[in-house]
Scaffold this motif. Structure first.
Motif, short mmCIF file in Angstrom:
data_model
loop_
_atom_site.label_atom_id
_atom_site.label_comp_id
_atom_site.label_asym_id
_atom_site.label_seq_id
_atom_site.Cartn_x
_atom_site.Cartn_y
_atom_site.Cartn_z
N CYS A 242 23.42 -10.70 -59.94
CA CYS A 242 23.25 -9.25 -60.00
C CYS A 242 24.29 -8.70 -60.96
CB CYS A 242 23.44 -8.65 -58.61
SG CYS A 242 23.52 -6.86 -58.59
N CYS A 262 18.23 -7.21 -55.13
CA CYS A 262 19.55 -7.75 -54.82
C CYS A 262 19.81 -7.48 -53.33
CB CYS A 262 20.63 -7.09 -55.66
SG CYS A 262 22.28 -7.59 -55.09
N CYS A 265 23.10 -5.30 -52.87
CA CYS A 265 23.15 -3.90 -53.33
C CYS A 265 22.10 -3.02 -52.66
CB CYS A 265 22.92 -3.82 -54.84
SG CYS A 265 24.28 -4.46 -55.82
ZN LIG Z 1 23.88 -6.60 -56.37
#
Ligand SMILES: [Zn+2]
Length: 269
Positions: A242, A262, A265
């Protein structure tokens, strides 16, 4: 399907290059379009006043009051150049403007039309609001989203909700909003809905200003096209790091569709 940023880039090219020009010839290279010959021939000597996009449809406003429409398939794109620079350039349909040519590749035969304003508007009736339309406001977004069940991934790829957003940009939008594609729409907070709204606009605009993800050149010396492909955060990046947190990008399945995200995130926080 072509997604909205690419469609918008094609519209911009056509508007910039073709508006104001007089059509001097049509050359049909693809047999599947031969039946359109006489209809197109009638448009020789008309001028293009204005170019607009109505979802997937490119619309040339002609000075005879008619609208010439066409749409590209997934591999389609326009190419504009002076006739002398056209070496090796192909196309299904070539529109000539004196010494300049517009090459249209991957044009859908059934999308080509010579229509009156009324016919065009009737054909587009009931179409969902384009995410780039000024009337696509946070309130409108909330209103349409509240009618939606299922997951964020399904909502972002629903043509009735967001025409022109498909597999690629839906994943990029969810990443930008930091929301997992497999979040249920009914579980989204007001803030998350707003984050998605902002991410839709920012992702589309960022892609357009970076040249979208399709690498074909649209005119000689075009260095911009495809530039957004290098900026993708999640789509097609399974197993890669990421760019924000370094975690591995995952490929998951949401309601039968694959989605890239991700896990670190996109927790919605
Ligand atoms: Zn991430």
């Amino acid at each position: 399907m072509l997604e909205l940023p690419e469609l918008e880039l094609y519209r911009a090219l056509l508007a910039e290059r073709c508006a104001g020009l007089r059509i001097t010839a049509f050359t049909i290279k693809n047999k599947a379009l031969k039946h359109l010959k006489s209809r197109l021939q009638e448009l020789v000597d008309t001028s293009i006043w204005f170019v607009e996009r109505r979802y997937r449809l490119i619309v040339f406003h002609l000075d005879n009051g008619k609208r010439l429409t066409f749409a590209f398939n997934e591999l389609g794109y326009p190419y504009f150049c002076a006739a002398e620079e056209a070496k090796g350039i192909k196309g299904d349909l070539i529109i000539s403007f004196g010494d300049k040519n517009l090459y249209l590749t991957g044009v859908e035969s059934e999308s080509i039309g010579v229509l009156s304003v009324k016919q065009l508007e009737e054909g587009l009736k009931g179409q969902a609001l384009d995410p780039l339309d000024k009337r696509f406001t946070p309130a409108k977004w909330n209103e349409s989203l509240s009618k939606k069940r299922g997951y964020v991934k399904s909502a972002l790829t629903d043509a009735k909700l967001l025409p022109g957003i498909g597999p690629l940009y839906s994943d990029e939008i969810a990443f930008a909003a930091r929301i997992s594609p497999n979040t249920k729409v009914s579980d989204l907070s007001g803030e998350q809905r707003e984050a998605l709204y902002k991410a839709i606009g920012s992702t589309i605009r960022q892609s357009i200003s970076s040249g979208g993800v399709k690498g074909q050149r649209l005119f000689p010396g075009d260095e911009l096209s495809g530039g957004f492909g290098e900026q993708l955060q999640v789509y097609g990046r399974e197993g890669e790091a990421c760019r924000r947190c370094g975690s591995e990008i995952a490929r998951i399945t949401v309601a039968g569709r694959k989605a890239y995200c991700c896990p670190q995130c996109q927790t919605g926080n």
